[in-house]
Write a protein that holds these residues in place. Structure first.
Motif, PDB file in Angstrom:
ATOM      1  N   ILE A 174       0.830  -1.204   0.000  1.00 35.83           N
ATOM      2  CA  ILE A 174       0.000   0.000   0.000  1.00 35.83           C
ATOM      3  C   ILE A 174       0.863   1.252   0.000  1.00 35.83           C
ATOM      4  CG2 ILE A 174      -1.643   1.360   1.360  1.00 35.83           C
ATOM      5  CD1 ILE A 174      -2.848  -1.327   2.315  1.00 35.83           C
ATOM      6  N   SER A 175       1.856   1.304   0.879  1.00 35.01           N
ATOM      7  CA  SER A 175       2.684   2.507   0.985  1.00 35.01           C
ATOM      8  C   SER A 175       3.635   2.663  -0.190  1.00 35.01           C
ATOM      9  CB  SER A 175       3.474   2.498   2.298  1.00 35.01           C
ATOM     10  OG  SER A 175       4.329   1.376   2.378  1.00 35.01           O
ATOM     11  N   SER A 176       3.925   1.574  -0.914  1.00 35.91           N
ATOM     12  CA  SER A 176       4.748   1.713  -2.116  1.00 35.91           C
ATOM     13  C   SER A 176       4.049   2.593  -3.147  1.00 35.91           C
ATOM     14  CB  SER A 176       5.071   0.344  -2.723  1.00 35.91           C
ATOM     15  OG  SER A 176       3.926  -0.238  -3.340  1.00 35.91           O
ATOM     16  N   GLY A 177       2.726   2.681  -3.021  1.00 39.33           N
ATOM     17  CA  GLY A 177       1.984   3.564  -3.908  1.00 39.33           C
ATOM     18  C   GLY A 177       2.351   5.024  -3.739  1.00 39.33           C
ATOM     19  N   THR A 178       2.879   5.410  -2.560  1.00 42.94           N
ATOM     20  CA  THR A 178       3.323   6.797  -2.388  1.00 42.94           C
ATOM     21  C   THR A 178       4.432   7.117  -3.376  1.00 42.94           C
ATOM     22  OG1 THR A 178       4.936   6.215  -0.654  1.00 42.94           O
ATOM     23  CG2 THR A 178       2.699   6.766   0.045  1.00 42.94           C
ATOM     24  N   HIS A 179       5.343   6.159  -3.549  1.00 45.25           N
ATOM     25  CA  HIS A 179       6.407   6.351  -4.540  1.00 45.25           C
ATOM     26  C   HIS A 179       5.850   6.254  -5.954  1.00 45.25           C
ATOM     27  CE1 HIS A 179       8.750   5.920  -0.975  1.00 45.25           C
ATOM     28  NE2 HIS A 179       8.515   4.634  -0.859  1.00 45.25           N
ATOM     29  N   GLY A 180       4.859   5.367  -6.120  1.00 48.92           N
ATOM     30  CA  GLY A 180       4.202   5.285  -7.414  1.00 48.92           C
ATOM     31  C   GLY A 180       3.507   6.581  -7.784  1.00 48.92           C
ATOM     32  N   GLY A 181       2.983   7.277  -6.770  1.00 48.63           N
ATOM     33  CA  GLY A 181       2.344   8.562  -7.033  1.00 48.63           C
ATOM     34  C   GLY A 181       3.319   9.608  -7.508  1.00 48.63           C
ATOM     35  N   ILE A 182       4.521   9.579  -6.945  1.00 48.12           N
ATOM     36  CA  ILE A 182       5.559  10.504  -7.392  1.00 48.12           C
ATOM     37  C   ILE A 182       5.973  10.170  -8.819  1.00 48.12           C
ATOM     38  CG2 ILE A 182       7.842  11.442  -6.878  1.00 48.12           C
ATOM     39  CD1 ILE A 182       7.356  10.561  -3.951  1.00 48.12           C
ATOM     40  N   VAL A 183       6.053   8.861  -9.119  1.00 48.16           N
ATOM     41  CA  VAL A 183       6.347   8.431 -10.490  1.00 48.16           C
ATOM     42  C   VAL A 183       5.247   8.897 -11.435  1.00 48.16           C
ATOM     43  CG1 VAL A 183       6.585   6.433 -12.005  1.00 48.16           C
ATOM     44  CG2 VAL A 183       7.689   6.433  -9.769  1.00 48.16           C
ATOM     45  N   PHE A 184       4.014   8.646 -11.034  1.00 44.51           N
ATOM     46  CA  PHE A 184       2.870   9.029 -11.852  1.00 44.51           C
ATOM     47  C   PHE A 184       2.859  10.531 -12.105  1.00 44.51           C
ATOM     48  CE2 PHE A 184      -1.577  10.111 -12.537  1.00 44.51           C
ATOM     49  CZ  PHE A 184      -1.992   9.129 -13.430  1.00 44.51           C
ATOM     50  N   SER A 185       3.097  11.300 -11.038  1.00 48.00           N
ATOM     51  CA  SER A 185       3.128  12.748 -11.175  1.00 48.00           C
ATOM     52  C   SER A 185       4.293  13.192 -12.059  1.00 48.00           C
ATOM     53  CB  SER A 185       3.245  13.395  -9.785  1.00 48.00           C
ATOM     54  OG  SER A 185       3.326  14.789  -9.875  1.00 48.00           O
ATOM     55  N   GLY A 186       5.454  12.555 -11.842  1.00 50.83           N
ATOM     56  CA  GLY A 186       6.622  12.940 -12.623  1.00 50.83           C
ATOM     57  C   GLY A 186       6.487  12.595 -14.098  1.00 50.83           C
ATOM     58  N   LEU A 187       5.846  11.458 -14.389  1.00 55.86           N
ATOM     59  CA  LEU A 187       5.725  11.007 -15.772  1.00 55.86           C
ATOM     60  C   LEU A 187       4.579  11.723 -16.489  1.00 55.86           C
ATOM     61  CD1 LEU A 187       6.917   9.017 -17.820  1.00 55.86           C
ATOM     62  CD2 LEU A 187       5.265   7.327 -17.032  1.00 55.86           C
ATOM     63  N   PHE A 188       3.360  11.510 -16.017  1.00 61.38           N
ATOM     64  CA  PHE A 188       2.197  12.108 -16.679  1.00 61.38           C
ATOM     65  C   PHE A 188       2.073  13.597 -16.363  1.00 61.38           C
ATOM     66  CE2 PHE A 188       1.175   7.590 -16.465  1.00 61.38           C
ATOM     67  CZ  PHE A 188       0.805   7.348 -17.782  1.00 61.38           C
ATOM     68  N   GLY A 189       2.431  13.948 -15.113  1.00 67.21           N
ATOM     69  CA  GLY A 189       2.386  15.357 -14.755  1.00 67.21           C
ATOM     70  C   GLY A 189       3.355  16.189 -15.573  1.00 67.21           C
ATOM     71  N   SER A 190       4.561  15.660 -15.789  1.00 65.57           N
ATOM     72  CA  SER A 190       5.556  16.369 -16.601  1.00 65.57           C
ATOM     73  C   SER A 190       5.065  16.530 -18.038  1.00 65.57           C
ATOM     74  CB  SER A 190       6.893  15.620 -16.583  1.00 65.57           C
ATOM     75  OG  SER A 190       7.451  15.613 -15.293  1.00 65.57           O
ATOM     76  N   LEU A 191       4.418  15.476 -18.559  1.00 66.23           N
ATOM     77  CA  LEU A 191       3.888  15.539 -19.922  1.00 66.23           C
ATOM     78  C   LEU A 191       2.761  16.579 -20.014  1.00 66.23           C
ATOM     79  CD1 LEU A 191       3.868  14.357 -22.792  1.00 66.23           C
ATOM     80  CD2 LEU A 191       2.216  12.650 -21.974  1.00 66.23           C
ATOM     81  N   ILE A 192       1.842  16.545 -19.051  1.00 61.34           N
ATOM     82  CA  ILE A 192       0.746  17.524 -19.050  1.00 61.34           C
ATOM     83  C   ILE A 192       1.284  18.932 -18.856  1.00 61.34           C
ATOM     84  CG2 ILE A 192      -1.309  18.277 -17.781  1.00 61.34           C
ATOM     85  CD1 ILE A 192      -1.794  15.294 -17.133  1.00 61.34           C
ATOM     86  N   LEU A 193       2.276  19.077 -17.988  1.00 57.74           N
ATOM     87  CA  LEU A 193       2.892  20.380 -17.749  1.00 57.74           C
ATOM     88  C   LEU A 193       3.495  20.942 -19.028  1.00 57.74           C
ATOM     89  CD1 LEU A 193       3.792  22.491 -15.577  1.00 57.74           C
ATOM     90  CD2 LEU A 193       5.879  21.129 -15.315  1.00 57.74           C
ATOM     91  N   HIS A 194       4.156  20.069 -19.775  1.00 59.28           N
ATOM     92  CA  HIS A 194       4.802  20.495 -21.024  1.00 59.28           C
ATOM     93  C   HIS A 194       3.772  20.858 -22.091  1.00 59.28           C
ATOM     94  CE1 HIS A 194       7.671  20.653 -24.309  1.00 59.28           C
ATOM     95  NE2 HIS A 194       6.953  19.755 -24.975  1.00 59.28           N
ATOM     96  N   LEU A 195       2.677  20.080 -22.167  1.00 69.37           N
ATOM     97  CA  LEU A 195       1.708  20.269 -23.246  1.00 69.37           C
ATOM     98  C   LEU A 195       0.629  21.306 -22.910  1.00 69.37           C
ATOM     99  CD1 LEU A 195       1.157  16.553 -24.351  1.00 69.37           C
ATOM    100  CD2 LEU A 195       2.576  18.282 -25.475  1.00 69.37           C
ATOM    101  N   GLN A 196       0.198  21.335 -21.642  1.00 74.36           N
ATOM    102  CA  GLN A 196      -0.983  22.138 -21.293  1.00 74.36           C
ATOM    103  C   GLN A 196      -0.715  23.225 -20.248  1.00 74.36           C
ATOM    104  OE1 GLN A 196      -3.945  21.877 -22.822  1.00 74.36           O
ATOM    105  NE2 GLN A 196      -3.236  20.213 -24.129  1.00 74.36           N
ATOM    106  N   GLY A 197       0.419  23.168 -19.575  1.00 72.82           N
ATOM    107  CA  GLY A 197       0.705  24.159 -18.543  1.00 72.82           C
ATOM    108  C   GLY A 197       0.356  23.666 -17.153  1.00 72.82           C
ATOM    109  N   TRP A 198       0.813  24.390 -16.131  1.00 68.08           N
ATOM    110  CA  TRP A 198       0.688  23.900 -14.754  1.00 68.08           C
ATOM    111  C   TRP A 198      -0.758  23.781 -14.262  1.00 68.08           C
ATOM    112  CZ3 TRP A 198      -1.567  26.681 -10.861  1.00 68.08           C
ATOM    113  CH2 TRP A 198      -1.677  28.059 -11.019  1.00 68.08           C
ATOM    114  N   PRO A 199      -1.711  24.624 -14.654  1.00 65.03           N
ATOM    115  CA  PRO A 199      -3.072  24.440 -14.130  1.00 65.03           C
ATOM    116  C   PRO A 199      -3.667  23.070 -14.457  1.00 65.03           C
ATOM    117  CG  PRO A 199      -2.860  26.634 -15.083  1.00 65.03           C
ATOM    118  CD  PRO A 199      -1.628  25.866 -15.482  1.00 65.03           C
ATOM    119  N   SER A 200      -3.341  22.546 -15.645  1.00 62.46           N
ATOM    120  CA  SER A 200      -3.910  21.258 -16.056  1.00 62.46           C
ATOM    121  C   SER A 200      -3.392  20.104 -15.211  1.00 62.46           C
ATOM    122  CB  SER A 200      -3.596  20.999 -17.535  1.00 62.46           C
ATOM    123  OG  SER A 200      -4.227  21.957 -18.356  1.00 62.46           O
TER     124      SER A 200
END
Length: 442
Positions: A174-200
């Motif tokens: 369960i707690s390994s998901g905390t690191h997975g969340g950082i991965v998820f944010s870093g991967l998809f969040g970085s892509l969304i940040l690049h394409l759509q900007g920080w609000p998205s």
């Protein structure tokens, strides 16, 4: 001690069909339901950390838009932790008393909604830099207050419904998901940040947060097993409550060693978590964000499960629980501190990335060490004990994050900031290694 409660009995594909009065230690999820709930709570850890770390991911872009200096950036990232410790004990108590799932769903709706609305907060005021800063601080503080109830409630749920021999592995997953969340944010969040900007980034994180809350509701005990009563969900009898002794708890060295170790880990972990993207962005501006925002946390997610499996195996083989907890903490805190100190001796991007990957690999072991200690030393009050411990872990988090920003603003020296943080981790490891224990206090 046994506590009579109405409990679910497995009978069919859903894992439950009727209710019997049995001792609380037998009130366990079936094997099938344990896997389902472990997966759902794992997803919850992923999403709650994706929402939590969206700010550090977006900070470079927000810095450009709002013109915040380093101290103000540190303030924005640290203010989440102003609220986070305040509700830890409350969350654990409410989960033990009224049911973990009820608490998690209620606060989940609120923190996910605030995450979704974060881009709107800076525009609700006068439009000045100071107004935007104050409103963002308010949104982060509110998120901290609400998310502070989540993990004590999850620990309460596993303490109530998972056997002692399986609990280390289940909570590690369960707690390994905390690191997975950082991965998820870093991967998809970085892509969304690049394409759509920080609000998205915040819009996306908030939406999936609300989606997860609905997933928990339609699969959880409240909807599928309404025969579970308030008492079944974790309240204790009057007799067991009388057995709780503050004198025994406060006079036990193991209790203070647990708090001191988690205090040190809270300082080091949150400094590491919130400042790592800015460290690489400034020191290695040509580096790809998706690499340093993702790779270390993928490793940490894997090692969390690996060390959790190892810890459960060692316990089943008869190794002393205290020895297992302290052995895991060598990787969880000592290695963490040594590697942070070594940052000052590395000048290349590859070397820095390697050190940060080693740190995250070792951090995976921490989920099988002090994190599990509340269920070891206070097994009848796991949610409350975890909330108390996590409160002590969050307080130095906001202090450390803000102090680190002040150090950087005054000196511009990343090496000095990480060296201070590394020594905090080493001292915390030493305290738990000497005084820590996994034997029940009461």
């Amino acid at each position: 001690m046994p506590v009579e409660a109405a409990i679910p009995v497995k009978n069919g594909a859903d894992g439950y069909s009727k209710t019997l009065a049995l001792p609380s230690q037998d009130r366990l999820w079936s094997h099938q339901r344990k896997k389902l709930m472990m997966f759902i709570y794992f997803l919850g850890s992923v999403i709650i950390y994706a929402c939590r770390t969206a700010m550090s991911l977006c900070m470079p872009e927000m810095y450009d838009e709002f013109g915040w200096d380093k101290k103000q950036q540190g303030l924005v990232m640290a203010c989440f932790l102003w609220g986070y410790p305040v509700t830890q004990i409350l969350g654990g108590y409410l989960a033990d008393r009224f049911g973990a799932e009820r608490v998690i769903i209620t606060v989940g709706i609120l923190w996910a909604s605030i995450t979704f609305a974060t881009p709107d907060f800076p525009h609700l005021g006068s439009g000045t830099k100071e107004s935007a800063l104050a409103l963002i601080i308010f949104s982060r503080l509110s998120q901290g207050l609400l998310q502070g109830m989540h993990f004590p409630s999850v620990m309460s749920a596993t303490g109530q419904h998972v056997s002692d021999k399986d609990r280390t592995f289940v909570y590690s997953v369960i707690s390994s998901g905390t690191h997975g969340g950082i991965v998820f944010s870093g991967l998809f969040g970085s892509l969304i940040l690049h394409l759509q900007g920080w609000p998205s980034v915040f819009r996306f994180a908030g939406l999936i947060g609300l989606g997860w809350v609905y997933l928990l509701y339609i699969n959880g005990d409240i909807k599928n097993n309404p025969s579970i009563t308030v008492e079944t969900k974790g309240s204790t009898s009057d007799h067991s409550k009388k057995d709780f002794s503050w004198h025994k708890v406060l006079s036990a060295p193991a209790f203070w060693a647990m708090l001191a170790g988690h205090f040190a880990n809270g300082y080091t972990y949150f400094v590491f978590l919130f400042w790592m993207p800015t460290f690489f962005h400034e020191k290695y501006p040509t580096a790809q964000p998706w690499v340093y925002n993702v790779l270390p946390w993928v490793i940490s997610m894997c090692t969390s499960v690996m060390f959790g499996s190892l810890g459960s195996w060692l316990l089943m083989k008869g190794f002393a629980k205290t020895l297992v907890r302290k052995g895991m903490n060598v990787f969880g805190m000592l290695l963490f501190g040594v590697c942070l100190i070594c940052v000052s001796y590395v000048s290349s991007y590859e070397g820095s990335l390697l050190l940060f990957c080693v740190i995250c690999a070792g951090q995976g072991a921490y989920q099988s060490s002090i994190i599990m200690n509340p269920s070891d030393i206070l097994p009848e009050h796991t949610g409350f004990a975890f909330g108390l411990m996590n409160m002590f872990g969050a307080i130095p988090g906001f202090i450390g994050t803000y102090v680190s920003g002040a150090i950087l603003e005054a000196t511009g020296n990343w090496d000095y900031m990480y060296a201070v943080t590394g020594w905090v981790s080493i001292v915390g490891w030493a305290i738990f290694a000497y005084w820590g224990s996994a034997e029940p206090i009461i």
